[in-house]
Design a protein around this motif. Sequence first.
Motif, mmCIF file in Angstrom:
data_model
loop_
_atom_site.group_PDB
_atom_site.id
_atom_site.type_symbol
_atom_site.label_atom_id
_atom_site.label_comp_id
_atom_site.label_asym_id
_atom_site.label_seq_id
_atom_site.Cartn_x
_atom_site.Cartn_y
_atom_site.Cartn_z
ATOM 1 N N LEU A 182 0.807 -1.120 -0.130
ATOM 2 C CA LEU A 182 0.071 0.038 -0.020
ATOM 3 C C LEU A 182 0.922 1.288 0.022
ATOM 4 O O LEU A 182 1.952 1.262 0.645
ATOM 5 N N LYS A 183 0.517 2.027 -0.665
ATOM 6 C CA LYS A 183 1.368 3.345 -0.853
ATOM 7 C C LYS A 183 1.026 4.374 0.253
ATOM 8 O O LYS A 183 -0.121 4.351 0.946
ATOM 9 N N ASN A 184 1.905 5.361 0.478
ATOM 10 C CA ASN A 184 1.667 6.417 1.679
ATOM 11 C C ASN A 184 1.283 5.834 2.982
ATOM 12 O O ASN A 184 0.066 6.097 3.578
ATOM 13 N N ILE A 185 1.683 4.964 3.462
ATOM 14 C CA ILE A 185 1.716 4.250 4.826
ATOM 15 C C ILE A 185 2.844 4.855 5.474
ATOM 16 O O ILE A 185 4.025 4.951 5.373
ATOM 17 N N PRO A 186 2.428 5.326 6.890
ATOM 18 C CA PRO A 186 3.669 5.878 7.753
ATOM 19 C C PRO A 186 4.623 5.008 7.962
ATOM 20 O O PRO A 186 4.373 3.707 8.073
ATOM 21 N N VAL A 187 5.681 5.472 7.868
ATOM 22 C CA VAL A 187 6.991 4.858 8.223
ATOM 23 C C VAL A 187 7.315 4.568 9.825
ATOM 24 O O VAL A 187 7.178 5.340 10.479
ATOM 25 N N ARG A 188 7.272 3.128 10.020
ATOM 26 C CA ARG A 188 7.478 2.545 11.525
ATOM 27 C C ARG A 188 8.932 2.096 11.729
ATOM 28 O O ARG A 188 9.610 1.777 10.783
ATOM 29 N N THR A 189 9.170 2.576 12.661
ATOM 30 C CA THR A 189 10.681 2.218 13.238
ATOM 31 C C THR A 189 10.739 0.636 13.392
ATOM 32 O O THR A 189 9.592 -0.160 13.453
ATOM 33 N N GLU A 190 11.816 0.251 13.242
ATOM 34 C CA GLU A 190 11.919 -1.243 13.434
ATOM 35 C C GLU A 190 12.702 -1.805 14.701
ATOM 36 O O GLU A 190 13.382 -0.991 15.232
ATOM 37 N N LYS A 191 12.318 -2.957 14.967
ATOM 38 C CA LYS A 191 12.903 -3.617 16.182
ATOM 39 C C LYS A 191 14.324 -3.782 16.000
ATOM 40 O O LYS A 191 14.587 -4.358 15.052
ATOM 41 N N PRO A 192 15.208 -3.894 16.876
ATOM 42 C CA PRO A 192 15.203 -3.089 18.194
ATOM 43 C C PRO A 192 14.914 -1.737 18.015
ATOM 44 O O PRO A 192 15.698 -1.060 17.542
ATOM 45 N N ARG A 193 13.923 -0.961 18.656
ATOM 46 C CA ARG A 193 13.936 0.413 18.438
ATOM 47 C C ARG A 193 13.688 0.909 20.059
ATOM 48 O O ARG A 193 13.243 0.173 21.084
ATOM 49 N N THR A 194 13.814 2.351 19.888
ATOM 50 C CA THR A 194 13.465 3.183 21.113
ATOM 51 C C THR A 194 12.383 4.195 20.620
ATOM 52 O O THR A 194 12.037 4.627 21.820
ATOM 53 N N THR A 195 11.793 4.127 19.726
ATOM 54 C CA THR A 195 10.908 5.058 19.459
ATOM 55 C C THR A 195 9.734 4.255 18.715
ATOM 56 O O THR A 195 9.897 3.078 18.163
ATOM 57 N N GLY A 196 8.298 4.449 18.880
ATOM 58 C CA GLY A 196 7.523 3.643 18.303
ATOM 59 C C GLY A 196 7.130 2.364 19.236
ATOM 60 O O GLY A 196 6.798 1.265 18.587
ATOM 61 N N PHE A 197 7.819 2.449 20.395
ATOM 62 C CA PHE A 197 7.918 1.542 21.283
ATOM 63 C C PHE A 197 6.442 1.057 21.685
ATOM 64 O O PHE A 197 5.553 1.846 22.076
ATOM 65 N N THR A 198 6.011 -0.387 21.687
ATOM 66 C CA THR A 198 4.816 -1.008 22.246
ATOM 67 C C THR A 198 5.090 -1.589 23.336
ATOM 68 O O THR A 198 5.867 -2.948 23.311
ATOM 69 N N MET A 199 4.519 -1.484 24.547
ATOM 70 C CA MET A 199 4.723 -2.128 25.964
ATOM 71 C C MET A 199 3.441 -3.111 26.168
ATOM 72 O O MET A 199 2.491 -2.431 26.168
ATOM 73 N N ALA A 200 3.664 -4.242 25.983
ATOM 74 C CA ALA A 200 2.144 -5.272 26.281
ATOM 75 C C ALA A 200 2.069 -5.746 27.602
ATOM 76 O O ALA A 200 3.082 -5.824 28.350
#
Length: 253
Positions: free
Chosen positions: A5-23
Amino acid sequence: MNYVLKNIPVRTEKPRTTGFTMAMDKGLSLREVSDLIETAGDFVDIVKLGWATSYVTKQLDEKLRLYKQANIPVYFGGTLFEAFVIRDQFDDYRKVLEKYELSFAEVSDGSIVLDHKKKCEYIKTLAQDVTVLSEVGSKDAAKIIPPYKWIEQMRKELDAGAWKVIGEAREGGNVGLFRDSGEVRQGLVEEILTQIPEDKIIWEAPQKAQQVWFIKLIGSNVNLGNIAPNEIIPLETIRLGLRGDTFDHFLEK
């Protein structure tokens, strides 16, 4: 991803320090942990075993092993730290971290009265051995902390050695950063962001509306925590503008 899909926001990749998801793991079974890793492990950066659930969790070693094999760090909730501290067992707490080979620890004072200077000393001590996440805010809905105090405490805890600070909301998202209705204390958040770098903060945001609010304010790569296991994939679609809540927001950008 499964297709383009075009124009999808760029997500940081693991291991990352931003865009962090804590479950938030509030007592998942080993089978549920395996299922979480299989279906959403790519989107989980760290897992918190909520409050002091690790004290009563059966097969704790095996659960930690499953997460470790998936390269997902785990830490025990800050309430466990407080339970040790209030009983004058801080050294025992450090032994627990060593016993279970944990590389992260949370320092909080949401349930106890703890002198802030002493809290920072705990952070400094633990930071010699592990990566420290420090939580700011009270679990008492009646206790309203003014913005300047949030900022002051966050700054001092980062200076003491915390890797990131966590904005308190509990697993229900109805204290600290939020009113008891779940509504964001918008002025508080915006004032915090004038003084504390966004990449240094993990915002506890268990409710979908709260996640949407932070993503629209800060962007796809905002750090969010206390996410229920079954909400990890839905959250990722919100981050990418692939759910109605943020669909137009990212198309406009």
